[in-house]
Design a protein around this motif. Structure first.
Motif, short mmCIF file in Angstrom:
data_model
loop_
_atom_site.label_atom_id
_atom_site.label_comp_id
_atom_site.label_asym_id
_atom_site.label_seq_id
_atom_site.Cartn_x
_atom_site.Cartn_y
_atom_site.Cartn_z
N GLY A 96 0.77 -1.23 0.00
CA GLY A 96 0.00 0.00 0.00
C GLY A 96 0.80 1.28 0.00
N GLY A 97 2.04 1.23 -0.52
CA GLY A 97 2.89 2.42 -0.53
C GLY A 97 2.42 3.52 -1.46
N TYR A 98 1.59 3.18 -2.46
CA TYR A 98 1.02 4.20 -3.36
C TYR A 98 -0.13 4.90 -2.62
CZ TYR A 98 3.13 2.20 -7.71
OH TYR A 98 3.97 1.76 -8.70
N ALA A 99 0.22 5.74 -1.67
CA ALA A 99 -0.80 6.33 -0.80
C ALA A 99 -0.29 7.63 -0.21
CB ALA A 99 -1.16 5.36 0.34
N THR A 100 -1.20 8.40 0.33
CA THR A 100 -0.79 9.58 1.08
C THR A 100 -0.41 9.23 2.50
OG1 THR A 100 -3.11 10.01 1.64
CG2 THR A 100 -2.23 11.13 -0.31
N GLU A 101 -0.95 8.13 3.01
CA GLU A 101 -0.67 7.68 4.38
C GLU A 101 -0.95 6.19 4.45
OE1 GLU A 101 -1.44 10.37 8.05
OE2 GLU A 101 -3.10 8.93 8.01
N VAL A 102 -0.13 5.46 5.21
CA VAL A 102 -0.32 4.01 5.28
C VAL A 102 0.19 3.51 6.63
CG1 VAL A 102 1.91 3.53 4.17
CG2 VAL A 102 0.05 1.84 4.03
N THR A 103 -0.50 2.53 7.19
CA THR A 103 -0.08 1.89 8.43
C THR A 103 0.55 0.55 8.09
OG1 THR A 103 -1.77 2.99 9.76
CG2 THR A 103 -0.84 0.96 10.65
N VAL A 104 1.77 0.33 8.60
CA VAL A 104 2.57 -0.84 8.20
C VAL A 104 3.26 -1.44 9.42
CG1 VAL A 104 2.95 0.10 5.89
CG2 VAL A 104 4.61 0.57 7.71
#
Length: 311
Positions: A96-104
């Motif tokens: 989900g790196g193609y995002a403005t914000e992501v929880t990983v």
């Protein structure tokens, strides 16, 4: 709410959805990253082009990103230690790196080397760990001469630099228009095409100890088999079927042994990049909203460096 690219059906990037999504608050062992750059790789579209075992739609796109910590779970440290809100970080083997914000997962998040621009950091680890594994499985050593097919591409450029760290000499195949890039990163370029084996033999002036294939053409594997007598010292990242037939290595990120190696390789690659000994050439950046356009350019095959998406 965040914006994120997701595959809602299997197919080309043109079918993906740029959706508003809720970013879950990080639990223990998790970090929320405000993305400042997302790395762009062929795997991003290849892995959702058709159904695969264990893959459930929708699929968030993007395996690596750079950004800043927006939130961190309780009793949690990032992989490189510590971690507070506002710290600059790089994350790899995420979803989900193609995002403005992501929880990983916090285990996949590292402090970003200060000398690396965000778009460079976001493109360091996928190609870097791939290159490192190729050198590892072929047991490349100091003073050896090796052959790299596709030396001017992203993985090839990382191999050139990492091979130099090992003290190996690299002959790299490329188009003549890309010879300067191969030379810039320490390789001796030769043009692919008819007569390749003879040109490599002349350039090597001695035995070719190993061959690393990043392009997957019949020519690349044929020449590797012709010049390298020990098949355990030939590897491809493209043609698994030919590798099985010929008894050579094929490495891919989905293999459990590849995952373990690439996870372990991340700190060393960040150290090399942080000291300036491993560079990440970036050709272009695109706004995050133009991810399909960036991937269309990547598919043309000669971007001249890495691409990054900027939210």
């Amino acid at each position: 709410m965040a914006k994120q690219w997701r595959a809602t059906q299997f197919g080309a990037p043109e079918t993906w959805e740029f959706a508003e999504v809720d970013t879950p608050a990080p639990k223990q062992g998790e970090v929320t990253i405000r993305v400042t750059a997302a790395g762009v790789n062929p795997a991003d579209y290849k892995h959702v082009s058709a159904p695969r075992p264990g893959l459930t739609l929708p699929v968030p796109i993007g395996y690596e990103a750079a950004g800043t910590i927006a939130a961190i779970g309780p009793d949690t440290e990032i992989a490189s230690g510590g971690g507070t809100v506002g710290d600059a970080v790089v994350a790899f083997r995420i979803q989900g790196g193609y995002a403005t914000e992501v929880t990983v997962p916090a285990k996949d998040v590292f402090a970003k080397p200060p000398r690396l621009a965000d778009e460079e950091a976001a493109n360091l680890l996928l190609v870097g760990t791939t290159a490192a594994q190729m050198l590892h499985v072929t047991d490349v050593r100091a003073s050896e001469t090796i052959l790299v097919h596709g030396a001017s591409g992203a993985v090839g450029v990382s191999i050139l630099q990492q091979a130099a760290e090992l003290g190996a000499r690299v002959i790299g195949t490329a188009s003549e228009s890309s010879f300067a890039r191969v030379r810039r990163f320490g390789g001796l370029p030769v043009a692919y095409g008819p007569g390749l084996a003879e040109r490599v033999t002349e350039a090597a002036q001695g035995p070719v100890a190993a061959a690393l294939d990043t392009v997957g053409t019949s020519e690349a594997i044929d020449v590797s088999l012709q010049l390298v007598p020990d098949r355990t010292r030939i590897v491809t990242i493209v043609d698994a079927q030919r590798a099985e037939r010929e008894g050579i290595h094929a490495v891919f990120g989905a293999q459990p042994e590849s995952q373990a190696f690439r996870d372990a390789a991340r700190p060393r690659l960040l150290e090399l990049a942080g000291s300036g000994r491993l560079q990440v050439p970036v050709a272009r950046t695109y706004p995050l909203a133009e991810a399909p356009e960036a991937l269309a350019f990547l598919k043309e095959g000669h971007p001249g460096g890495k691409l990054a998406l900027i939210p």
